[in-house]
Design an enzyme around this catalytic site. Structure first.
Site, PDB file in Angstrom:
ATOM      1  N   LYS A  81       0.852  -1.185   0.000  1.00 45.50           N
ATOM      2  CA  LYS A  81       0.000   0.000   0.000  1.00 45.50           C
ATOM      3  C   LYS A  81       0.890   1.238   0.000  1.00 45.50           C
ATOM      4  CE  LYS A  81      -3.808   2.531   1.067  1.00 45.50           C
ATOM      5  NZ  LYS A  81      -4.519   2.276   2.335  1.00 45.50           N
ATOM      6  N   VAL A  82       0.700   2.109  -0.973  1.00 50.75           N
ATOM      7  CA  VAL A  82       1.494   3.332  -1.084  1.00 50.75           C
ATOM      8  C   VAL A  82       0.571   4.498  -1.396  1.00 50.75           C
ATOM      9  CG1 VAL A  82       3.547   2.093  -1.908  1.00 50.75           C
ATOM     10  CG2 VAL A  82       1.922   3.057  -3.572  1.00 50.75           C
ATOM     11  N   SER A  83       1.126   5.686  -1.371  1.00 54.95           N
ATOM     12  CA  SER A  83       0.394   6.872  -1.808  1.00 54.95           C
ATOM     13  C   SER A  83       0.333   6.907  -3.328  1.00 54.95           C
ATOM     14  CB  SER A  83       1.093   8.145  -1.323  1.00 54.95           C
ATOM     15  OG  SER A  83       1.186   8.197   0.078  1.00 54.95           O
ATOM     16  N   THR A 136      -0.021  11.646  -0.994  1.00 57.26           N
ATOM     17  CA  THR A 136      -1.021  12.352  -1.793  1.00 57.26           C
ATOM     18  C   THR A 136      -1.443  13.633  -1.095  1.00 57.26           C
ATOM     19  OG1 THR A 136      -1.795  10.244  -2.669  1.00 57.26           O
ATOM     20  CG2 THR A 136      -3.250  12.134  -2.942  1.00 57.26           C
ATOM     21  N   ALA A 137      -1.515  13.601   0.236  1.00 61.01           N
ATOM     22  CA  ALA A 137      -1.904  14.797   0.983  1.00 61.01           C
ATOM     23  C   ALA A 137      -0.959  15.953   0.668  1.00 61.01           C
ATOM     24  CB  ALA A 137      -1.901  14.498   2.481  1.00 61.01           C
ATOM     25  N   HIS A 150      -7.017  10.696   7.222  1.00 60.98           N
ATOM     26  CA  HIS A 150      -7.692   9.591   7.915  1.00 60.98           C
ATOM     27  C   HIS A 150      -8.580  10.074   9.062  1.00 60.98           C
ATOM     28  CE1 HIS A 150      -5.523   7.105   5.265  1.00 60.98           C
ATOM     29  NE2 HIS A 150      -4.405   7.011   5.937  1.00 60.98           N
TER      30      HIS A 150
END
Length: 276
Positions: free
Chosen positions: A54-56, A106-107, A147
């Site tokens: 799981k990655v951005s 991504t943020a 989140h």
């Protein structure tokens, strides 16, 4: 055969991957799982550290030569974007110190796109769990959070200066591509991996209580109601299948970032997940 898997300890990931991790998906291999924040997995994936990771989405331009994007298991959605928080509510970030959860998240990419025409701020990468307390204590002028912080930031006396997900949706009409699931090229069959993950998602929705203890064991002292709201927000139809809107969102994010000189250019074929 055993595959290595890296996901975050967040409720959406543990909820989605519960069945796969616990050997409940017929035909799937055994899984050796690592739990780490996405800033850690973004870096580890550059070394090819995991078979499925799981990655951005923002990290994809550095990873797609070695990994293939899968069309399921990740985090996309609407109304679930990063928030930029301040203690004072001031909108002027000139010279401010902004805490961010990772330089390839991504943020942070959304923040850079949003702030492109604004005076520059000083950026400091800070572990996610330290951002809100740090802003509340005055160590940082603003903080970029993701989140469950969407639900808990008022406890710290903080104000949301901007909802970057809302900004993105209003600007593009597309969902927010947050977290991607990748399979290592030449190691994991993307067709098979997609089937395993979709079955894990199906089981999670069929019996949400089955993963309860597992989710809460990794939820970092999160209250059960916050964990439930977290899952409800981040596990949605895009988790089972990116679909047309999901693929369009990924393409738009990576194209805008490359056009702005923030990430390397990648071919459209590399950014397209395997689909059936």
């Amino acid at each position: 055969m055993t595959i290595s898997l890296a996901i975050s300890p967040c409720p959406n990931d543990t909820f989605v991957f519960h069945a796969l991790v616990h050997g409940l998906v017929p035909g799937a291999p055994a899984v050796d799982v690592t739990y780490a924040d996405v800033d850690v997995t973004n870096t580890a994936a550059e070394r090819g550290a995991y078979d499925i990771v799981k990655v951005s989405y923002a990290a994809l331009p550095w990873l797609l030569d070695d990994y293939e994007l899968l069309p399921c298991g990740g985090a996309l959605g609407r109304g679930c974007g990063p928030l930029l928080l301040t203690r004072t509510g001031t909108a002027d970030l000139t010279g401010a110190t902004v805490a961010v959860p990772g330089d390839r998240t991504t943020a942070y990419l959304l923040f850079r796109l949003w702030s492109a025409d604004r005076p520059p701020a000083r950026i400091e990468v800070v572990p996610f769990h330290e951002i809100m307390p740090g802003v509340a204590a005055g160590r940082y002028d603003a903080g970029l959070v993701i989140h469950e912080a969407r639900f808990t930031y008022p406890r710290y006396g903080l104000t949301a200066l901007v909802d970057l997900g809302e900004w993105w949706e209003n600007d593009t009409g597309l969902p927010i591509p947050l977290g991607a699931i990748l399979a290592r090229r030449g190691v994991v069959d993307p067709v098979a991996a997609t089937g395993w993950i979709r079955e894990s998602v199906r089981q999670a929705w069929a019996d949400p209580t089955a993963s309860r203890d597992y989710v809460m064991a990794h939820a970092q002292e999160m209250e059960p109601d916050v964990a439930d709201r977290h899952i409800a927000l981040y596990v949605n139809d895009f988790t089972a299948d990116l679909g047309r809107d999901g693929h369009a969102a990924v393409d738009a994010l990576l194209r805008r970032a490359a056009d702005a000189g923030l990430t390397p250019q990648i071919s459209s074929s590399r950014a397209t997940a395997w689909t059936s």
